[in-house]
Design a protein around this motif. Structure first.
Motif, PDB file in Angstrom:
ATOM      1  N   HIS A   1       0.856  -1.288  -0.132  1.00 37.38           N
ATOM      2  CA  HIS A   1      -0.774   0.121  -0.202  1.00 37.38           C
ATOM      3  C   HIS A   1       0.860   0.859  -0.334  1.00 37.38           C
ATOM      4  O   HIS A   1       0.941   1.934  -0.556  1.00 37.38           O
TER       5      HIS A   1
ATOM      6  N   HIS B   1       0.782   4.352  -2.890  1.00 32.22           N
ATOM      7  CA  HIS B   1       1.532   6.045  -2.113  1.00 32.22           C
ATOM      8  C   HIS B   1       2.438   6.703  -3.736  1.00 32.22           C
ATOM      9  O   HIS B   1       2.652   7.632  -4.195  1.00 32.22           O
TER      10      HIS B   1
ATOM     11  N   TYR C   1      -3.297  11.840   2.318  1.00 36.55           N
ATOM     12  CA  TYR C   1      -3.641  11.480   1.143  1.00 36.55           C
ATOM     13  C   TYR C   1      -5.453  12.087   1.119  1.00 36.55           C
ATOM     14  O   TYR C   1      -5.640  11.077   2.146  1.00 36.55           O
TER      15      TYR C   1
ATOM     16  N   GLU D   1      -6.408   6.981  -1.390  1.00 37.46           N
ATOM     17  CA  GLU D   1      -5.717   5.170  -0.620  1.00 37.46           C
ATOM     18  C   GLU D   1      -6.803   4.645  -1.968  1.00 37.46           C
ATOM     19  O   GLU D   1      -6.401   3.485  -1.580  1.00 37.46           O
TER      20      GLU D   1
ATOM     21  N   HIS E   1      -4.018   7.912   6.197  1.00 38.73           N
ATOM     22  CA  HIS E   1      -4.806   7.148   5.389  1.00 38.73           C
ATOM     23  C   HIS E   1      -5.946   7.137   5.777  1.00 38.73           C
ATOM     24  O   HIS E   1      -6.582   6.044   6.793  1.00 38.73           O
TER      25      HIS E   1
HETATM   26 ZN   LIG Z   1      -2.417   5.123   2.530  1.00 41.53          ZN
END
Ligand SMILES: [Zn+2]
Length: 445
Positions: A141, A145, A198, A203, A249
């Protein structure tokens, strides 16, 4: 070219502050324009070049890692996390980026990435994960980003710039809430001040990429669902330990539902792939042996946030009973005593923390600050020098060095440090102090 870019920005409806920041970057020689999104292949409006992403990463990630009390001294654990991360990075959309992975000592629950690919997970979140596939999902994850250039996008919109342009004295995040005004006085860089927040779209994209990368590295997609399940339940039973994680997040039921659906459709064949639970447990055994101590530190930090310093001290002492050399517990004891103006005790704990992790800078900041309060300006100056040799580039240290020299009545060296500070930071209490002294001493007319 540059003038054109700036005219374009001006027309794009940015606020004056955003425009000023971008102008200052332009003056520093950065070139803006359109770029191709490395993930989608589409053109994206991007004001930050790849070189700038890497430069910002190199400049600021060490400060954030130190705010999180440095990498864990368990080199096997760092190596293990690096192996899991690098396996995925190599087959990501930007395999050439200078990725690096580490576990940081902080006990709150979080993971984060800087735009050049420096990625960290805290001890808190490592303790919450159940297997290697979940770790891969987490790092995947974060890699998402970096690959979709989300930080650069935030910077282009002027959303990550205040902390950086304003001299990183911004207060935000969990740990600084625990310190309140003290963090401002300490001049510590607050947890989260340098981190991107973010959007929900970011996300979604990072989740999709994360699952792609971890399945590509051979893990069961169930591991991604496991991570989402963990985050989802943590977001429902909110504790202060997860504030920063969800501030940066954003979590939602939708993220969990999407993960379940994608794992069962697109990645169905990988659903029952390996989770490597045993291997995760082996490599985190040392960390899990400290679980009790880490939980005491979390409890103590929660008490500190409510200014219940006695209760907080009780938890930190319990932590030290279970893990006598724990760097965070020692630093927290120092901070807790600073908050109660018990400066001599604070200095002692800071010195113990230095001994337990000599290469890490944070404890030198705490001892330096304690010594200033004890009017030992010469001693304090040495501590800030020691900090700077371990971790250059923190403007607060420049201010404190000047402040110590002022205390020693060395006016000219103090003035030089204050000038150096004001070149980097122009707002806040420290800047006001520096400016006033320079006026008083006749350096500014
Ligand atoms: Zn994130």
């Amino acid at each position: 070219m540059l003038a054109n870019s700036l005219t374009h920005i001006k027309r794009s409806g940015l606020t004056r502050r955003e425009f000023m920041w971008l102008s200052s970057l332009a003056a520093a020689g950065y070139v803006f324009g359109c770029a191709t999104d490395p993930v989608t292949g589409k053109k994206q409006f991007m004001l930050v070049s790849e070189d700038t992403e890497i430069q910002i990463d190199q400049q600021y990630s060490p400060l954030q890692f130190s705010t999180d009390y440095g990498s864990v001294q368990d080199s096997k654990l760092n190596r293990y996390v690096s192996q899991v991360g690098n396996k995925m990075a190599a087959s990501s959309h930007r395999p050439h980026m200078p990725y690096s992975f580490r576990v940081v000592n902080a006990t709150y629950i979080n993971a984060y990435a800087f735009p050049g690919g420096s990625i960290a997970a805290t001890r808190g979140i490592m303790l919450s994960l159940d297997n290697e596939a979940e770790l891969a999902a987490l790092l995947g994850h974060e890699l998402g980003h970096v690959n979709a250039r989300h930080s650069a996008e935030q910077m282009s919109k002027g959303q990550l710039t205040q902390a950086i342009a304003g001299g990183i004295s911004v207060l935000a995040g969990t740990q600084s809430a625990a310190l309140g005004d003290l963090a401002g006085q300490l001049g510590q860089i607050s947890a989260g001040a340098l981190l991107a927040s973010y959007s929900r779209d970011n996300e979604r994209e990072a989740d999709a990429l994360g699952m792609e990368y971890m399945v590509g590295a051979g893990y069961g997609s169930e591991g991604f669902v496991g991570l989402m399940d963990l985050l989802n339940s943590m977001s429902k039973h909110k504790t202060t330990s997860v504030d920063l994680l969800f501030a940066t997040h954003p979590m939602s039921q939708e993220r969990y539902d999407t993960a379940v659906q994608t794992a069962n459709t697109k990645y169905k064949t990988a659903l029952k792939g390996p989770l490597q639970r045993e291997r995760y447990m082996d490599h985190t055994a040392g960390l899990r042996a400290k679980k009790g101590a880490i939980e005491e530190i979390q409890k103590g930090q929660k008490q500190m946030a409510q200014r219940k310093y006695d209760a907080a001290g009780g938890h930190f002492r319990k932590a030290l009973k279970q893990a006598p050399n724990d760097y965070v517990a020692l630093c927290m004891m120092s901070i807790n005593n600073l908050a109660q103006k018990k400066y001599a005790v604070a200095r002692q704990y800071a010195e113990m923390a230095q001994k337990s992790y000599p290469k890490e800078a944070q404890a030198y900041h705490l001892s330096g600050f304690s010594k200033i309060q004890l009017k030992d300006f010469e001693g304090a100056y040495e501590e800030f020098n020691a900090y700077e040799s371990r971790l250059p580039g923190n403007p607060n240290i420049i201010f404190f060095k000047g402040y110590c020299q002022e205390g020693m009545e060395q006016i000219e060296p103090a003035a030089n440090e204050y000038k150096r500070y004001l070149q980097v930071v122009q707002q806040g209490k420290f800047a006001q102090h520096a400016y006033k002294r320079l006026v008083d001493w006749g350096y500014i007319k």
